[in-house]
Design a protein around this motif. Sequence first.
Motif, mmCIF file in Angstrom:
data_model
loop_
_atom_site.group_PDB
_atom_site.id
_atom_site.type_symbol
_atom_site.label_atom_id
_atom_site.label_comp_id
_atom_site.label_asym_id
_atom_site.label_seq_id
_atom_site.Cartn_x
_atom_site.Cartn_y
_atom_site.Cartn_z
ATOM 1 N N LEU A 14 60.074 1.199 6.024
ATOM 2 C CA LEU A 14 58.816 -0.173 5.858
ATOM 3 C C LEU A 14 58.267 -0.217 7.455
ATOM 4 C CD1 LEU A 14 58.106 -2.423 4.293
ATOM 5 C CD2 LEU A 14 59.594 -4.554 5.626
ATOM 6 N N LEU A 15 58.808 -0.304 8.812
ATOM 7 C CA LEU A 15 58.471 -0.325 9.671
ATOM 8 C C LEU A 15 57.611 0.841 10.671
ATOM 9 C CD1 LEU A 15 61.074 -3.146 11.712
ATOM 10 C CD2 LEU A 15 58.796 -3.311 11.100
ATOM 11 N N PHE A 16 58.598 2.251 10.491
ATOM 12 C CA PHE A 16 57.851 3.363 10.814
ATOM 13 C C PHE A 16 58.164 4.271 10.277
ATOM 14 C CE2 PHE A 16 60.129 0.989 13.698
ATOM 15 C CZ PHE A 16 59.238 0.594 14.747
ATOM 16 N N THR A 31 47.918 -15.829 3.618
ATOM 17 C CA THR A 31 48.329 -16.893 3.810
ATOM 18 C C THR A 31 48.392 -17.730 4.916
ATOM 19 O OG1 THR A 31 50.348 -17.158 2.899
ATOM 20 C CG2 THR A 31 48.972 -17.663 1.450
ATOM 21 N N ASP A 32 47.591 -18.538 5.827
ATOM 22 C CA ASP A 32 48.202 -19.001 7.133
ATOM 23 C C ASP A 32 49.590 -18.973 7.285
ATOM 24 O OD1 ASP A 32 45.089 -18.900 7.586
ATOM 25 O OD2 ASP A 32 45.193 -21.363 7.876
ATOM 26 N N GLU A 33 50.737 -18.955 6.178
ATOM 27 C CA GLU A 33 51.464 -19.049 6.182
ATOM 28 C C GLU A 33 52.646 -18.456 6.451
ATOM 29 O OE1 GLU A 33 50.620 -22.853 4.282
ATOM 30 O OE2 GLU A 33 49.623 -20.801 3.695
ATOM 31 N N GLN A 34 51.864 -16.598 5.614
ATOM 32 C CA GLN A 34 52.247 -15.785 6.098
ATOM 33 C C GLN A 34 52.032 -15.633 7.625
ATOM 34 O OE1 GLN A 34 49.916 -13.724 2.974
ATOM 35 N NE2 GLN A 34 52.182 -12.157 2.497
ATOM 36 N N ILE A 35 50.867 -15.836 8.926
ATOM 37 C CA ILE A 35 50.850 -15.511 9.711
ATOM 38 C C ILE A 35 51.655 -16.000 10.816
ATOM 39 C CG2 ILE A 35 48.681 -14.895 11.351
ATOM 40 C CD1 ILE A 35 48.294 -13.396 8.961
ATOM 41 N N GLN A 36 51.694 -17.191 10.209
ATOM 42 C CA GLN A 36 52.878 -17.614 10.835
ATOM 43 C C GLN A 36 53.923 -17.254 11.251
ATOM 44 O OE1 GLN A 36 52.443 -21.903 10.676
ATOM 45 N NE2 GLN A 36 54.523 -22.906 12.401
ATOM 46 N N ALA A 37 54.486 -17.000 9.953
ATOM 47 C CA ALA A 37 55.747 -16.380 10.471
ATOM 48 C C ALA A 37 55.662 -15.235 10.729
ATOM 49 C CB ALA A 37 56.271 -16.090 9.168
ATOM 50 N N ILE A 38 54.879 -13.888 10.621
ATOM 51 C CA ILE A 38 54.345 -13.479 11.840
ATOM 52 C C ILE A 38 54.785 -13.588 13.094
ATOM 53 C CG2 ILE A 38 52.925 -11.352 12.238
ATOM 54 C CD1 ILE A 38 52.418 -10.986 9.174
ATOM 55 N N TYR A 39 54.159 -14.358 13.697
ATOM 56 C CA TYR A 39 53.886 -14.635 15.023
ATOM 57 C C TYR A 39 55.230 -14.810 14.750
ATOM 58 C CZ TYR A 39 53.089 -17.054 19.213
ATOM 59 O OH TYR A 39 53.210 -16.787 20.460
ATOM 60 N N LEU A 137 53.682 -4.519 13.900
ATOM 61 C CA LEU A 137 55.333 -4.674 13.466
ATOM 62 C C LEU A 137 55.359 -5.999 12.935
ATOM 63 C CD1 LEU A 137 57.538 -2.737 16.378
ATOM 64 C CD2 LEU A 137 56.531 -1.219 14.176
ATOM 65 N N GLY A 138 55.248 -6.519 13.186
ATOM 66 C CA GLY A 138 55.023 -8.099 12.398
ATOM 67 C C GLY A 138 54.390 -8.100 10.769
ATOM 68 N N ILE A 139 53.401 -7.386 10.842
ATOM 69 C CA ILE A 139 53.517 -7.567 9.688
ATOM 70 C C ILE A 139 53.930 -6.436 9.089
ATOM 71 C CG2 ILE A 139 51.020 -6.894 8.344
ATOM 72 C CD1 ILE A 139 49.116 -7.542 11.505
ATOM 73 N N ARG A 140 54.185 -4.794 9.501
ATOM 74 C CA ARG A 140 54.700 -4.469 8.193
ATOM 75 C C ARG A 140 56.619 -5.195 8.541
ATOM 76 N NH1 ARG A 140 53.958 1.589 12.094
ATOM 77 N NH2 ARG A 140 51.811 1.205 11.239
ATOM 78 N N ALA A 141 56.910 -5.800 8.925
ATOM 79 C CA ALA A 141 57.647 -6.812 8.542
ATOM 80 C C ALA A 141 57.984 -7.582 7.941
ATOM 81 C CB ALA A 141 58.811 -7.468 9.782
ATOM 82 N N ALA A 142 56.226 -7.741 7.406
ATOM 83 C CA ALA A 142 56.018 -9.329 6.242
ATOM 84 C C ALA A 142 56.105 -8.617 5.097
ATOM 85 C CB ALA A 142 54.587 -9.869 6.685
ATOM 86 N N GLY A 143 55.853 -6.870 5.201
ATOM 87 C CA GLY A 143 55.413 -6.477 3.988
ATOM 88 C C GLY A 143 54.241 -6.159 3.456
#
Length: 199
Positions: A14-16, A31-39, A137-143
Amino acid sequence: MSDALVLDAAAQDLLFREARTANTFTDEPVTDEQIQAIYDLVKYAPTSMNQSPLRIVLVRSDDARARLVSHLADGNKDKTAKAPLVAILAADHEFHEELPRLFPHFPQAKDLFFGERPTREASSTLNATLQVAYFILGIRAAGLAAGPMTGFNAAGINKEFFQDGDHEVLAVVNIGKPGEDAWFPRSPRLDYDEVVTTV
């Protein structure tokens, strides 16, 4: 596949291994919630002296999107105009103002190491670039899929979105679920023996 890695194979893919730059996206919103979770995940990744110079501008309005697209290389314009979400990632050259809070055991670092603007700019660019990589990498971790780009008129984007002169764009990233024909074929990478030496 090496069993020296603790992360399970699916997470590694998923990440690499299976992830790459996306060029098309579905219409599904980000969503903003997805971006906040990534951050909130990637903010813990390491930087020098716990610096946090990365600044993220989420481009959501049609007007801002049009202004951004006008500064992109031709090959990046259409996919950015159509992406569900676009983020401008920049370095804040005045990051040192936050060091007494972020590096509390050595508050003197703010002035001792970063009193001169050229030193701050070099450090903020390096550490914000690290944070750009963590964010991808965080974007990828969020699917989600990331489409990072550096093909743009940096001076134009800085003037358009960072008029204070204290911020410098490093990358523009399209974000969303990958669409049809999202990927180019995987490009080669250097082998271990071409990169690693032991002394």
